[in-house]
Design a protein around this motif. Structure first.
Motif, PDB file in Angstrom:
ATOM      1  N   ILE A 490       0.856  -1.190   0.000  1.00 42.16           N
ATOM      2  CA  ILE A 490       0.000   0.000   0.000  1.00 42.16           C
ATOM      3  C   ILE A 490       0.888   1.234   0.000  1.00 42.16           C
ATOM      4  CG2 ILE A 490      -1.697   1.301   1.373  1.00 42.16           C
ATOM      5  CD1 ILE A 490      -2.704  -1.441   2.394  1.00 42.16           C
ATOM      6  N   THR A 491       0.528   2.211  -0.760  1.00 42.21           N
ATOM      7  CA  THR A 491       1.338   3.422  -0.895  1.00 42.21           C
ATOM      8  C   THR A 491       1.660   4.037   0.467  1.00 42.21           C
ATOM      9  OG1 THR A 491       0.313   3.906  -3.040  1.00 42.21           O
ATOM     10  CG2 THR A 491       1.451   5.729  -1.936  1.00 42.21           C
ATOM     11  N   LEU A 493       2.966   2.727   3.121  1.00 44.35           N
ATOM     12  CA  LEU A 493       2.933   1.879   4.313  1.00 44.35           C
ATOM     13  C   LEU A 493       4.330   1.507   4.789  1.00 44.35           C
ATOM     14  CD1 LEU A 493       1.654   0.091   6.468  1.00 44.35           C
ATOM     15  CD2 LEU A 493       1.293  -1.673   4.731  1.00 44.35           C
ATOM     16  N   LYS A 588      -6.194   3.027   1.419  1.00 43.88           N
ATOM     17  CA  LYS A 588      -5.639   3.353   0.107  1.00 43.88           C
ATOM     18  C   LYS A 588      -4.221   3.904   0.184  1.00 43.88           C
ATOM     19  CE  LYS A 588      -7.921   2.807  -2.915  1.00 43.88           C
ATOM     20  NZ  LYS A 588      -8.233   1.562  -3.649  1.00 43.88           N
ATOM     21  N   LYS A 589      -3.936   4.659   1.273  1.00 39.92           N
ATOM     22  CA  LYS A 589      -2.624   5.294   1.365  1.00 39.92           C
ATOM     23  C   LYS A 589      -2.289   5.550   2.824  1.00 39.92           C
ATOM     24  CE  LYS A 589      -0.078   9.427  -0.189  1.00 39.92           C
ATOM     25  NZ  LYS A 589      -0.162  10.712  -0.948  1.00 39.92           N
TER      26      LYS A 589
END
Length: 671
Positions: A490-491, A493, A588-589
Motif C-alpha cells: 500500500i502506498t 505503508l 488506500k494510502k
C-alpha cells in the motif's frame, strides 16, 4: 503412598466429600460441556466413552456428562446432542458409567431442554419458551408453553432422571441456567408472563420447582440432585446475585448441590470465560449461595491452577471446584496436581477456539488448541521407534516445540534450531499484551516438557541454513518457522513503518513497546486498520485506556472467524468504550500521521496519534526452498508445518506438530 502424597499436595482439593448416597474421592468436578461427539440419532459414541474415560483415569472426582436432551426434537440443542428421552439410550449410557466407575470417578449427567435456544432449522418446529421473547438478540421468536405442556415437560425430566439412574449415574443435574428453558422462566429478560409462571420470583421459579419435584420422585432419596444456575446473569434487566438468592428460596428443598455458573446468551463471555477473567473470578457467587443455604456449592470460572482451587476451598467459598476446559486441555489435571507435578499440567489458555469456536456456529466436534488429541491422550508415547531416527526441527514456536517433543517422546534423537535467543515463538510475544497473558502458559508448558527429554537438544541463536541442517544428517526435517505480519504494498505503508518520526506501527511494535503506553490515554486518537483478531487485540488494549479508538475493516463485518465468547466480549468492549467501527472501508494510502481510506467510492483522510496496520499474518518460510533443493534425491523426509505453510491459528500448528510428525514417522517405517 499415593494417599499420603495427595494429602500433602492441596489437602482440601484432595479430600473426599459425601452428598446423600454419593462419595467423591476429591473435590474436582468436570463440568458438562457439549462435544458434538454424539451420533445424529443422539446415541453415545465410542469417542464419547474414550473421552470421558480418559478424564476418569486422570483422577477426576465427579464427571458431569454434557447436557442431554429430555424431549426430542423440541428441546434439542447443538448439532448433535445426546438423548435420554427413550429407554433405548440406557445401554450405551450404562457402558459409559461402568467404564468410568472402574477408575474411581463418580458420574453425573446434566438434564436439559433447550427451549428458545433450539433452532427450527435443526428441529423442524418453532422453538418453545416461557413467552415470545427470544433467547438472544436476533434469535427466533418462540411460542409460549401452556401449563399442561409444562407439566408434561416436567414429567419428561422425571422420566429422563429415572433412565439416568438405571444407566448407573450417581447424580443428576438439572440445567436451570445459560438461556435454556428453565432459565427462560427464571429470567425476567425472557419471561413476561402474567399467569402463575410469570411476574414475581416465586412464580418465575414455579416451573423449575415442578421439574425438581418430578426428578426427586423419580430418583428417590439416595441420589443427589445438582442444580445449575446463572447466579448472576450479567445482562441489563437480568437476575442479579441477590435476585438468584431470592428465587432459590423456592427451589432449595430438594436440591443437594448448587452449580453456580453465570450469564445468558448475550453475555456468553462470562459463561464460557474470556481469557482476561481472573482464576476463580466467580467464586463469590458460590460463596453467597453456600452461606445462605448451607449446601455444597461448585465454584467455577477459569480455574486452571491447583493452588487457586485450593485457595477457594480453604477460604470456604465453595465445597467443590468445577473445571471444564482445563480437563479438555489436560485430562490428567487431577493426577498431576495430586503428585505435586504442577509444572506438568497443560493449562487451558481460554482461547475458546477448539472448544467454543468449533462447536457453536462451526458445528464441528470438540477440539483443543493446546491438546492435539483430546480422545487419545498420550497413547502415542507407547509407540517407540523401531530403528534409530534423527530429526531436525527448524523454529521453536509452539508448532516446532510440539513437533520436537512428540518426535523425542517416541525415541527419536531431535535437534531443535531457533533463530532467537529464546523459544516459544509468537505466543510468547502476544502474551505480553495484558489481556493475553495466559497465552504464555502454553509455551511455558512446552519448555518444561522439552527440558525433561534427554534426547532433545535445543540450540538458540542459530539462523538455520540448509547447510546447518544437512550437517546434522537428519532422517526427517520439520520446518516450523512461523509467520510475520502481513504488510501489503500500500502506498506509503512500508516507508511510514520504517520512519521513526512517523506514528504508524504494526502489532509487533505494540508488543515491543507495551510498557511505554500510559494507563490514561484520554484525548489520544488511535486508528486500527484490520478488524480480525490481531486488530481487535490492539483495540482492546487502547479503548479501555480512554483512547478515541477507531477500527477499520474492508469486509462487511468485524471479527470474522471469532468464537461466540470472543465475539460477545468484542461487542461489549466496542459498546462500552464507544469504539468507532468502519466496515466496507479500504486503506488506500498511508502517511506518517494519517490514513487515506475509501468507503462507497468516497475517500477520506483520517489523522491519528497512533495508527496500527493489523492485516493479519503471512507464512514465513525463508529456507524451505533451500531445504528442498539441498535434500533433493536423498532419503531425508521434509515437512513444512504450522504458520510457515499458511498463517492460521495455534491450534493448527499444534495439531500438525503432533499428528503430521507421527504419521510421517509411521510412513517412513520408524514407528
Amino acid at each position: 503412598m499415593e494417599d499420603v502424597t495427595m494429602k500433602n499436595n492441596f489437602k482440601h482439593l484432595f479430600s473426599p466429600l459425601t452428598v446423600r448416597g454419593m462419595t467423591m474421592k476429591n473435590r474436582v468436578v468436570m463440568m458438562p460441556m457439549g462435544s458434538n461427539f454424539a451420533g445424529h440419532d443422539g446415541e453415545l459414541s465410542d469417542e464419547h466413552i474414550t473421552y470421558y474415560e480418559l478424564r476418569a483415569k486422570g483422577g477426576t472426582g465427579l464427571i458431569i456428562v454434557e447436557n442431554i436432551c429430555v424431549k426430542y426434537p423440541e428441546g434439542s440443542n447443538g448439532t448433535t446432542q445426546l438423548r435420554i428421552d427413550k429407554d433405548c439410550y440406557i445401554p450405551r449410557l450404562y457402558k459409559l458409567t461402568e467404564t468410568c466407575h472402574r477408575h474411581g470417578a463418580c458420574m453425573g449427567i446434566q438434564l436439559n431442554h433447550a427451549g428458545a435456544s433450539a433452532m427450527s432449522s435443526r428441529t423442524g418446529m418453532q422453538p418453545v419458551s416461557s413467552s415470545v421473547l427470544p433467547s438472544k438478540p436476533g434469535g427466533e421468536l418462540p411460542r409460549p408453553l401452556s401449563k399442561e405442556e409444562l407439566e408434561g415437560i416436567a414429567a419428561d425430566y422425571g422420566a429422563a432422571a429415572r433412565r439416568a439412574v438405571n444407566a448407573g449415574f450417581d447424580l443428576v443435574e438439572i440445567h436451570a441456567g445459560h438461556s435454556y428453558l428453565i432459565s427462560q422462566f427464571l429470567s425476567p429478560t425472557m419471561n413476561d408472563r402474567t399467569d402463575e409462571f410469570g411476574g414475581c420470583a416465586e412464580n418465575r421459579a414455579r416451573f423449575c420447582k415442578m421439574v425438581i419435584g418430578e426428578v426427586r420422585a423419580a430418583v428417590g432419596p439416595r441420589v443427589p440432585i445438582s442444580l445449575r444456575l446463572s447466579v448472576d446473569e450479567l445482562v441489563e434487566g437480568g437476575n442479579t446475585l441477590e435476585d438468584c438468592l431470592a428465587y432459590l428460596e423456592y427451589l432449595n428443598d430438594e436440591a443437594d448441590i448448587f452449580d453456580t455458573s453465570a450469564a445468558l446468551n448475550p453475555s456468553i463471555q462470562y459463561q464460557i470465560d474470556a481469557n482476561y477473567l481472573a482464576d476463580g473470578w466467580r467464586s463469590y457467587m458460590a460463596r453467597a449461595v453456600r452461606e445462605k443455604f448451607h449446601k455444597p456449592s461448585i465454584a467455577i470460572g477459569n480455574i486452571r491452577s491447583p493452588q487457586a482451587a485450593e485457595d477457594i476451598l480453604e477460604k470456604g467459598d465453595a465445597d467443590l471446584i468445577g473445571i471444564g476446559r482445563g480437563l479438555i486441555a489436560d485430562p490428567d489435571w487431577c493426577a498431576k496436581a495430586a503428585r505435586g507435578d504442577v509444572c506438568d499440567i497443560r493449562k487451558c489458555i481460554s482461547c475458546n477456539i477448539g472448544c467454543v469456536g468449533n462447536r457453536i456456529g462451526g458445528n464441528r466436534p470438540l477440539r483443543c488448541t493446546i491438546n492435539p488429541d483430546i480422545i487419545g491422550g498420550e497413547a502415542y508415547k507407547k509407540r517407540n521407534i523401531s530403528k534409530p531416527c534423527r530429526v531436525v526441527v527448524v523454529g521453536a514456536g509452539t508448532a516446532g516445540l510440539e513437533a520436537a517433543c512428540t518426535a523425542a517422546e517416541t525415541g527419536c534423537t531431535v535437534t531443535l534450531l531457533e533463530k532467537q535467543d529464546h523459544i516459544g515463538g509468537l505466543s510468547v510475544e502476544i502474551s505480553k499484551i495484558p489481556d493475553k497473558k495466559r497465552l504464555a502458559d502454553f509455551p511455558d508448558y512446552l519448555k518444561h516438557r522439552a527440558a525433561g527429554l534427554d534426547n532433545l537438544t535445543i540450540r538458540t541463536g542459530v539462523d538455520a541454513t540448509a547447510h546447518t541442517v544437512k550437517s546434522l544428517r537428519p532422517d526427517l526435517v520439520v520446518n516450523a518457522t512461523g509467520s510475520v505480519p502481513l504488510l501489503p504494498p500500500i502506498t506509503g505503508l512500508h516507508e511510514s513503518l520504517a520512519d521513526k518520526k512517523a506514528d504508524v506501527y504494526s502489532i509487533l511494535d505494540l508488543i515491543q513497546n507495551i510498557d511505554r503506553y500510559p494507563e490514561d490515554m484520554s484525548g489520544r486518537k488511535v486508528i486500527v486498520i484490520g478488524g480480525g483478531a490481531v486488530g481487535l487485540d490492539v483495540v482492546e488494549f487502547f479503548a479501555p485506556r480512554g483512547a478515541d479508538t477507531t477500527i477499520i475493516e474492508m469486509m462487511p463485518f468485524i471479527g470474522n472467524g471469532l468464537d461466540a465468547s470472543s465475539t460477545s466480549s468484542m461487542k461489549e468492549c466496542m459498546e462500552k468504550h464507544s469504539v468507532t467501527q468502519l466496515v466496507n472501508t479500504a486503506l488506500k494510502k498511508v502517511t506518517p500521521h494519517s490514513f487515506l481510506v475509501e468507503k462507497d467510492g468516497q475517500e477520506e483522510e483520517l489523522p491519528f496519534d497512533y495508527g496500527f496496520v493489523c492485516l493479519g499474518m503471512k507464512a514465513h518460510a525463508p529456507i524451505w526452498d533451500e531445504l528442498t533443493k539441498a535434500f533433493e534425491g536423498e532419503d531425508t523426509a521434509l515437512l513444512n508445518i504450522g504458520d510457515s505453510v499458511r498463517a492460521r491459528r495455534i491450534i493448527d500448528g499444534t495439531d500438525a506438530g503432533r499428528h503430521m510428525v507421527l504419521n510421517t514417522l509411521e510412513q517412513l517405517g520408524y514407528l
